[in-house]
Design a protein around this motif. Structure first.
Motif, PDB file in Angstrom:
ATOM      1  N   ILE A  12     100.535 -31.514 -16.021  1.00 44.18           N
ATOM      2  CA  ILE A  12     100.027 -31.484 -17.390  1.00 44.18           C
ATOM      3  C   ILE A  12      98.640 -30.844 -17.358  1.00 44.18           C
ATOM      4  CG2 ILE A  12      99.279 -32.882 -19.354  1.00 44.18           C
ATOM      5  CD1 ILE A  12     101.389 -34.915 -18.602  1.00 44.18           C
ATOM      6  N   VAL A  13      98.398 -29.938 -18.289  1.00 44.26           N
ATOM      7  CA  VAL A  13      97.116 -29.242 -18.322  1.00 44.26           C
ATOM      8  C   VAL A  13      96.395 -29.503 -19.639  1.00 44.26           C
ATOM      9  CG1 VAL A  13      97.829 -27.431 -16.720  1.00 44.26           C
ATOM     10  CG2 VAL A  13      98.203 -27.115 -19.182  1.00 44.26           C
ATOM     11  N   ALA A  14      95.079 -29.384 -19.589  1.00 44.12           N
ATOM     12  CA  ALA A  14      94.245 -29.405 -20.795  1.00 44.12           C
ATOM     13  C   ALA A  14      93.772 -27.987 -21.041  1.00 44.12           C
ATOM     14  CB  ALA A  14      93.058 -30.339 -20.604  1.00 44.12           C
ATOM     15  N   ARG A  15      93.875 -27.550 -22.296  1.00 40.18           N
ATOM     16  CA  ARG A  15      93.455 -26.191 -22.658  1.00 40.18           C
ATOM     17  C   ARG A  15      92.353 -26.259 -23.713  1.00 40.18           C
ATOM     18  NH1 ARG A  15      99.112 -26.068 -23.036  1.00 40.18           N
ATOM     19  NH2 ARG A  15     100.183 -24.943 -21.350  1.00 40.18           N
ATOM     20  N   ALA A  16      91.395 -25.363 -23.583  1.00 38.76           N
ATOM     21  CA  ALA A  16      90.332 -25.211 -24.575  1.00 38.76           C
ATOM     22  C   ALA A  16      90.123 -23.716 -24.789  1.00 38.76           C
ATOM     23  CB  ALA A  16      89.037 -25.863 -24.106  1.00 38.76           C
ATOM     24  N   GLY A  70      92.246 -21.590 -25.384  1.00 36.82           N
ATOM     25  CA  GLY A  70      93.305 -20.846 -24.714  1.00 36.82           C
ATOM     26  C   GLY A  70      93.224 -20.821 -23.202  1.00 36.82           C
ATOM     27  N   GLU A  71      92.220 -21.460 -22.622  1.00 31.21           N
ATOM     28  CA  GLU A  71      92.063 -21.474 -21.161  1.00 31.21           C
ATOM     29  C   GLU A  71      92.297 -22.873 -20.609  1.00 31.21           C
ATOM     30  OE1 GLU A  71      88.341 -19.919 -19.924  1.00 31.21           O
ATOM     31  OE2 GLU A  71      88.687 -17.924 -20.781  1.00 31.21           O
ATOM     32  N   ILE A  72      92.886 -22.942 -19.409  1.00 36.03           N
ATOM     33  CA  ILE A  72      93.102 -24.233 -18.758  1.00 36.03           C
ATOM     34  C   ILE A  72      91.771 -24.759 -18.231  1.00 36.03           C
ATOM     35  CG2 ILE A  72      94.181 -25.400 -16.806  1.00 36.03           C
ATOM     36  CD1 ILE A  72      96.567 -23.557 -17.116  1.00 36.03           C
ATOM     37  N   VAL A  73      91.448 -25.999 -18.605  1.00 39.55           N
ATOM     38  CA  VAL A  73      90.186 -26.596 -18.160  1.00 39.55           C
ATOM     39  C   VAL A  73      90.414 -27.874 -17.356  1.00 39.55           C
ATOM     40  CG1 VAL A  73      88.877 -25.577 -20.051  1.00 39.55           C
ATOM     41  CG2 VAL A  73      89.927 -27.829 -20.365  1.00 39.55           C
ATOM     42  N   ALA A  74      91.658 -28.296 -17.200  1.00 42.39           N
ATOM     43  CA  ALA A  74      91.949 -29.491 -16.389  1.00 42.39           C
ATOM     44  C   ALA A  74      93.430 -29.525 -16.049  1.00 42.39           C
ATOM     45  CB  ALA A  74      91.547 -30.764 -17.124  1.00 42.39           C
ATOM     46  N   LEU A  75      93.738 -30.211 -14.955  1.00 42.99           N
ATOM     47  CA  LEU A  75      95.122 -30.400 -14.504  1.00 42.99           C
ATOM     48  C   LEU A  75      95.276 -31.806 -13.974  1.00 42.99           C
ATOM     49  CD1 LEU A  75      97.985 -29.381 -13.360  1.00 42.99           C
ATOM     50  CD2 LEU A  75      96.725 -28.969 -11.228  1.00 42.99           C
ATOM     51  N   VAL A  76      96.415 -32.420 -14.266  1.00 40.97           N
ATOM     52  CA  VAL A  76      96.790 -33.666 -13.613  1.00 40.97           C
ATOM     53  C   VAL A  76      98.274 -33.572 -13.289  1.00 40.97           C
ATOM     54  CG1 VAL A  76      97.276 -34.872 -15.790  1.00 40.97           C
ATOM     55  CG2 VAL A  76      96.772 -36.202 -13.735  1.00 40.97           C
ATOM     56  N   THR A  77      98.655 -34.030 -12.109  1.00 37.87           N
ATOM     57  CA  THR A  77     100.065 -34.030 -11.731  1.00 37.87           C
ATOM     58  C   THR A  77     100.530 -35.460 -11.501  1.00 37.87           C
ATOM     59  OG1 THR A  77      99.465 -33.638  -9.404  1.00 37.87           O
ATOM     60  CG2 THR A  77     100.103 -31.717 -10.726  1.00 37.87           C
ATOM     61  N   PHE A  78     101.787 -35.704 -11.877  1.00 38.32           N
ATOM     62  CA  PHE A  78     102.413 -37.010 -11.683  1.00 38.32           C
ATOM     63  C   PHE A  78     103.715 -36.801 -10.923  1.00 38.32           C
ATOM     64  CE2 PHE A  78     100.057 -37.393 -15.723  1.00 38.32           C
ATOM     65  CZ  PHE A  78      99.210 -38.438 -15.390  1.00 38.32           C
ATOM     66  N   GLU A  79     104.026 -37.721 -10.019  1.00 34.92           N
ATOM     67  CA  GLU A  79     105.235 -37.591  -9.211  1.00 34.92           C
ATOM     68  C   GLU A  79     106.023 -38.899  -9.252  1.00 34.92           C
ATOM     69  OE1 GLU A  79     106.669 -35.977  -4.816  1.00 34.92           O
ATOM     70  OE2 GLU A  79     104.528 -36.233  -5.247  1.00 34.92           O
ATOM     71  N   ARG A  80     107.298 -38.807  -9.618  1.00 35.25           N
ATOM     72  CA  ARG A  80     108.151 -39.986  -9.709  1.00 35.25           C
ATOM     73  C   ARG A  80     109.075 -40.074  -8.501  1.00 35.25           C
ATOM     74  NH1 ARG A  80     111.726 -37.412 -14.648  1.00 35.25           N
ATOM     75  NH2 ARG A  80     112.838 -35.886 -13.379  1.00 35.25           N
ATOM     76  N   ASN A  81     109.413 -41.302  -8.129  1.00 36.40           N
ATOM     77  CA  ASN A  81     110.427 -41.556  -7.118  1.00 36.40           C
ATOM     78  C   ASN A  81     111.504 -42.386  -7.798  1.00 36.40           C
ATOM     79  OD1 ASN A  81     111.990 -42.853  -5.027  1.00 36.40           O
ATOM     80  ND2 ASN A  81     110.391 -42.276  -3.575  1.00 36.40           N
TER      81      ASN A  81
END
Length: 221
Positions: free
Chosen positions: A75-79, A81-92
């Protein structure tokens, strides 16, 4: 476990900074994101987070926009039109757990509040997909991430020596300690505590210490 939920449901009512929008990562954004991460965090060229610097990682292993099957959701945050943050989540799906391998915020947006959204987003996501346990590994280089996990209702479950590789000083790569924090989403009554007679004295002392820690929800034998 359920499929990845609608992002609009996931971020509803979160305190997102003005001018910022959260969204799924698109295929065409991957090269730019990889270059941005390398500039924001030059130290992640080694260790578990370094996979986020490889374009193939996103194309082969993550649930980019339009594909809900892979087990890793970026999941990214945009401001503007540019990406200013990223977070990743992983499920099992088998263990019914959810982890967050990495969160990163552009230096220009640190202090904006983006950095504290990861934990509430993780809990909402975990509940939406039917995860029973949230699990995060936290750096011990500074107390900030530990405090953030604890304020978010996660409890310390252990400290792992040499858990990951890190560039501790320019050009010097060492294995480092990390803390593991957990938050139970499932029914605590369904968690089987170990029998004390099955534990060595050392294991029992640690189990009792962690079970007695503030915010602990561990069942006792």
């Amino acid at each position: 476990m359920q499929a990845w939920p609608s992002l609009s449901d996931l971020v509803a009512e979160l305190p997102i900074p003005p001018g910022v929008a959260l969204g799924r990562l698109r295929h065409d954004e991957v090269p730019t994101l990889v270059r941005s991460l390398a500039a924001w965090f030059p130290d992640i060229v080694v260790g578990a987070e370094s996979r986020h610097l490889r374009e193939a990682f996103y194309f082969e292993q993550t649930a980019l926009e339009g594909n809900d099957d892979p087990s890793i959701l970026p999941i990214v945050a945009r401001a503007a039109g540019e990406i200013v943050a990223l977070v990743t989540f992983e499920r099992n799906k088998d263990a019914r757990t959810l982890t967050s391998p990495m969160g990163a915020v552009s230096p220009a947006y640190r202090g904006s509040g983006l950095g504290v959204l990861g934990y509430p987003m993780m809990e909402r996501l975990g509940r939406a997909i039917g995860a029973e346990l949230l699990l995060v590994y936290v750096t011990l280089k500074a107390p900030h991430e530990q405090k953030l996990a604890e304020r978010s209702g996660f409890r310390l479950a252990g400290i792992i020596p040499g858990h990951d590789r890190d560039m501790v000083r320019p050009g010097e790569i060492r294995r480092v300690y990390e803390a593991v924090y957990v938050k139970l989403l499932g029914d605590a009554a369904l968690v089987e505590a170990p029998a004390m007679e099955a534990l060595t004295p050392t294991t029992r002392r640690l189990f009792e210490l962690l079970s007695a820690s503030p915010g602990s929800d561990s069942p006792r034998g």
